[in-house]
Scaffold this motif. Structure first.
Motif, short mmCIF file in Angstrom:
data_model
loop_
_atom_site.label_atom_id
_atom_site.label_comp_id
_atom_site.label_asym_id
_atom_site.label_seq_id
_atom_site.Cartn_x
_atom_site.Cartn_y
_atom_site.Cartn_z
N GLU A 60 0.83 -1.21 0.00
CA GLU A 60 0.00 0.00 0.00
C GLU A 60 0.86 1.26 0.00
O GLU A 60 0.55 2.24 -0.68
N ALA A 63 2.27 1.76 -3.49
CA ALA A 63 1.21 2.25 -4.38
C ALA A 63 0.96 3.74 -4.14
O ALA A 63 0.87 4.54 -5.08
N TRP A 114 -0.96 -2.03 -10.14
CA TRP A 114 -2.24 -1.99 -10.86
C TRP A 114 -2.89 -3.37 -10.86
O TRP A 114 -4.10 -3.50 -10.66
N GLU A 116 -2.43 -5.77 -8.69
CA GLU A 116 -2.84 -6.09 -7.33
C GLU A 116 -4.16 -5.40 -6.97
O GLU A 116 -4.99 -5.94 -6.24
N ALA A 117 -4.36 -4.20 -7.52
CA ALA A 117 -5.58 -3.45 -7.22
C ALA A 117 -6.82 -4.16 -7.74
O ALA A 117 -7.91 -3.97 -7.21
N ASN A 120 -7.19 -6.98 -4.82
CA ASN A 120 -7.01 -6.64 -3.41
C ASN A 120 -7.75 -5.34 -3.08
O ASN A 120 -7.35 -4.26 -3.52
N VAL A 123 -5.61 -2.36 -1.55
CA VAL A 123 -4.76 -1.68 -2.53
C VAL A 123 -5.63 -0.89 -3.50
O VAL A 123 -5.30 0.24 -3.87
N ARG A 124 -6.77 -1.45 -3.89
CA ARG A 124 -7.68 -0.73 -4.78
C ARG A 124 -8.14 0.57 -4.14
O ARG A 124 -8.22 1.61 -4.82
N ASP A 125 -8.42 0.56 -2.83
CA ASP A 125 -8.83 1.80 -2.15
C ASP A 125 -7.74 2.86 -2.22
O ASP A 125 -8.02 4.04 -2.45
N ILE A 127 -5.36 3.05 -4.52
CA ILE A 127 -5.28 3.46 -5.92
C ILE A 127 -6.43 4.41 -6.26
O ILE A 127 -6.22 5.45 -6.89
#
Length: 197
Positions: A60, A63, A114, A116-117, A120, A123-125, A127
């Protein structure tokens, strides 16, 4: 007991992120263990866990740091006296990424972030939060360019910003796969020509 300076703390954090980045670039997020990160950082478990309680926290942080760098380049472009063309801004961004000392490593990590997002949510949050900031700034660049007659004003600024940013992953993936055989400056020049700037 002497107090540890903020500079020392920042250096240690950087040391851990750099070590993790090398591991992630070489082996991927999932094949890299915290033991690998500890060995690469040459720090004790206690020292590493003081900054990052898990591998997830390191991912995180990487990212967040990567997208903050992109946001900084875009903000500098927005603050120019003369309105820049969005293609010039993208060119500046790609050039800035390629010019980093650890450019090859960083590009490999960006692609993994990207990916991983997609799987996950945490990680998306990260991003999504940072990308919203990136889109906001680039949207303002587009608005300035449209007002200055440098871009077609019929395209909604937010859609234009998202479209421009969409070019980045494709170029970075090609650079990561083909390495030095992929001439990034030539593609930056082509990007400017294709988009008419």
């Amino acid at each position: 007991m002497p107090r540890v300076s903020q500079m020392h703390l920042d250096r240690r954090r950087r040391q851990i992120l750099d070590a993790a980045g090398r591991c992630f670039a070489a082996e991927g997020f999932h094949a890299t263990s915290m033991q690998d990160v500890l060995a690469a950082s040459e720090l004790s478990a206690g020292a590493v866990y003081r900054y990052f309680p898990s591998k997830q926290a390191i991912i995180e942080a990487i990212a967040d740091e990567t997208l903050t760098h992109i946001h900084t380049v875009l903000t500098e472009a927005l603050n120019r006296t003369e309105p820049p063309r969005p293609t010039d801004v993208l060119g500046d961004l790609l050039t800035a990424m390629a010019g980093l000392d650890d450019a090859k490593l960083r590009i490999r990590i960006v692609i993994q972030v990207w990916g991983e997002a997609i799987r996950n949510p945490e990680v998306r949050d990260v991003i999504m939060t940072r990308m919203t900031e990136v889109y906001d700034v680039l949207t303002q660049v587009v608005i300035r360019a449209q007002k200055a007659g440098l871009m077609n004003p019929s395209v909604p600024p937010r859609i234009a910003a998202e479209t421009y940013i969409g070019v980045l992953p494709g170029l970075m993936v090609q650079k990561a796969i083909f390495g030095d055989a992929f001439d990034l400056p030539a593609h930056v020049s082509a990007l400017r020509t294709l988009f008419g700037s």
